[in-house]
Write an enzyme that holds these catalytic residues in place. Structure first.
Site, PDB file in Angstrom:
ATOM      1  N   HIS A  85       0.845  -1.203   0.000  1.00  0.00           N
ATOM      2  CA  HIS A  85       0.000   0.000   0.000  1.00  0.00           C
ATOM      3  C   HIS A  85       0.874   1.244   0.000  1.00  0.00           C
ATOM      4  CE1 HIS A  85       0.830  -0.552   4.273  1.00  0.00           C
ATOM      5  NE2 HIS A  85       0.231   0.578   4.599  1.00  0.00           N
ATOM      6  N   ASP A 128       5.835   4.282   5.008  1.00  0.00           N
ATOM      7  CA  ASP A 128       6.716   3.283   5.629  1.00  0.00           C
ATOM      8  C   ASP A 128       6.719   1.962   4.862  1.00  0.00           C
ATOM      9  OD1 ASP A 128       4.044   3.065   6.516  1.00  0.00           O
ATOM     10  OD2 ASP A 128       4.617   1.994   8.335  1.00  0.00           O
ATOM     11  N   HIS A 129       5.980   1.918   3.752  1.00  0.00           N
ATOM     12  CA  HIS A 129       5.974   0.707   2.918  1.00  0.00           C
ATOM     13  C   HIS A 129       6.495   0.950   1.502  1.00  0.00           C
ATOM     14  CE1 HIS A 129       3.663  -1.899   5.769  1.00  0.00           C
ATOM     15  NE2 HIS A 129       3.463  -0.691   6.287  1.00  0.00           N
TER      16      HIS A 129
END
Lengths: 301, 301
Positions: free
Chosen positions: A60, A64-65
């Site tokens: 997503h 932080d991804h």
């Protein structure tokens, strides 16, 4: 199958903790799962060969991804990559990367292919002769997918003593490994199970982060060998988990139990807690086989 | 004035080296200059208070100078920042940050103001009562600015013995510090230089990265106290410097010499060399006062 955790902490990169990123080595394919800021440094620290990564899966579009993705894409160019790179992630990811490449007046010197996802249903997004990857729709604050990585059941294993006994020529071996019976020159039919052993059992790995407790994923991950399920919080912060659409360690364990998973790996920890052991303790009250992800840790299955 | 180098290596973040980012503490203002990937971790490692950064200056849109910006902008939100943040950088930077915020379905809970630059001429982009910042147009593969940070000449320093001798009341002190003469009650006029000392000399700092050797910057940085000038290469790679529009250590030193700078700080090193001392040795053949930037190093002026 080998899983290397490059980062497994929530929210922001910190001095000693990294945001989400993992390398899954499955049937000699090296898949990168999520790519928080600093992932390329974590790849170096963990001695992962950049050139072996051909497929990147982004769950997503929370920073932080994926904030490390554009840097990695750029570094591939500096490393003179020529092999195609495939990126699977939510619609919009292509625009983000392309805009930054355009404004920096640069282009990749390798093929860069985006596979943008927007289906609310599970779908197969990668398949070759040995591995299949499908999405696991998750429930979070933005459109999010987990990913199920499945080894395909391999060829049957040749019983070398048997085929030599029957004096079968090697040109028939692949046919036998595919499960076929063999007719000898004298007309005898030898059934396949006399010539082969069962194949090594196929394993699978489910990556589920980020998500609120969501039983809708159960049919997709049923009987999974290894389930990575986020546990941002402990049950004491259950309300915060609900509010931010994250899970607690207890909820992750409940999903593992109901899915009949063999093992559960916890991760995506909030840094508010004194020790990540607390997550394990809480989860083990529900489900026995709990492992803790940590940056730089590897698991072999 | 204190300069802290968060990162000063070219191209990509590596295990032990970071891309460009610096903190300039000038008259108690904390300016962030460039923001390569990993800058927020470097800020933590160097114990810089995030909340004190209100102005960020981005030289150009190559990844090693701004890929850490979106992460920092997001982290400010997680840290519950409420103070306005000002970002100065090339046109396009607003679109990059806004797109990512929009697609992650998030917004900043503080005022985020972009000051997009596109002028080929030097211009004043920040000014308050103590500090002035102007651009230094540089010549690189994309639109690039260096930045000149100037302390304004401060108030004159009060000669406490003298003002007490003349029995001048404290309500006149600011007027005196501003350089005004004073008329005593008996009609005598006391000239300002009898009541004050000269102010502390104003200092300035020029940040010039990335750029090819370019004498056009000389009028803007003339007599600068501290010049940070990129030296990606040594002179042995002079052709490569020209081709990629970077500078060698010798060229950086030549600029320092011709600008009559007091001190030169080298940085933006290619990691191909065995030791950064080589850059210093080469530069010192041209200009005597050479300092080497390195990650985590601070300079006080």
């Amino acid at each position: 199958m080998k899983l290397t955790i490059l980062g497994c902490y929530a929210a922001t990169p910190r001095t000693f903790t990294n945001p989400t990123s993992q390398i899954l080595d499955i049937k000699n394919r090296l898949f990168l799962i999520d790519c928080g800021e600093g992932t390329q440094v974590q790849l170096r620290k963990n001695k992962i060969r950049f050139s072996k990564i051909n497929h990147i899966f982004i769950s997503h579009l929370h920073g932080d991804h994926f904030f490390g993705l554009v840097g990695l894409v750029s570094t591939f160019t500096l490393l003179n990559r020529t092999t195609d790179l495939h990126i699977y992630g939510p619609k919009g990811i292509k625009e983000i990367i392309k805009l930054q490449l355009r404004l920096s007046n640069s282009r990749t010197n390798y093929g860069l292919f985006f596979h943008e996802l927007e289906s609310p249903e599970s779908e197969i997004i990668f398949e070759d002769e040995k591995v299949l990857v499908k999405t696991i729709p998750l429930k979070h604050r933005v459109y999010t997918n987990g990913f199920l990585f499945q080894e395909k059941i391999g060829d049957r294993k040749l019983n070398l003593d048997a085929v030599q006994n029957y004096e079968i020529e090697s040109c028939y071996y692949q046919k036998i490994k595919n499960g076929k019976d063999i007719t000898l020159e004298d007309g005898r039919i030898i059934e396949n199970d006399k010539l082969t052993f069962d194949p090594v059992p196929a394993k699978n790995y489910a990556f589920c982060s980020d998500t609120v407790y969501n039983e809708a994923m159960l049919p997709i991950i049923e009987n999974v060998d290894i389930l990575y399920h986020e546990s941002t919080f402990l049950q004491s912060e259950g309300n915060l988990a609900k509010k931010t659409l994250h899970s607690t360690a207890k909820e992750a364990a409940t999903i593992a139990l109901k899915a009949n998973a063999k093992q559960l790996i916890l991760g995506h920890y909030s840094t508010r807690y004194e020790s990540i052991e607390l997550f394990k303790e809480e989860a083990e009250t529900i489900f026995p086989e709990v492992l803790l992800a940590d940056d730089g840790k590897s698991f072999e299955f």
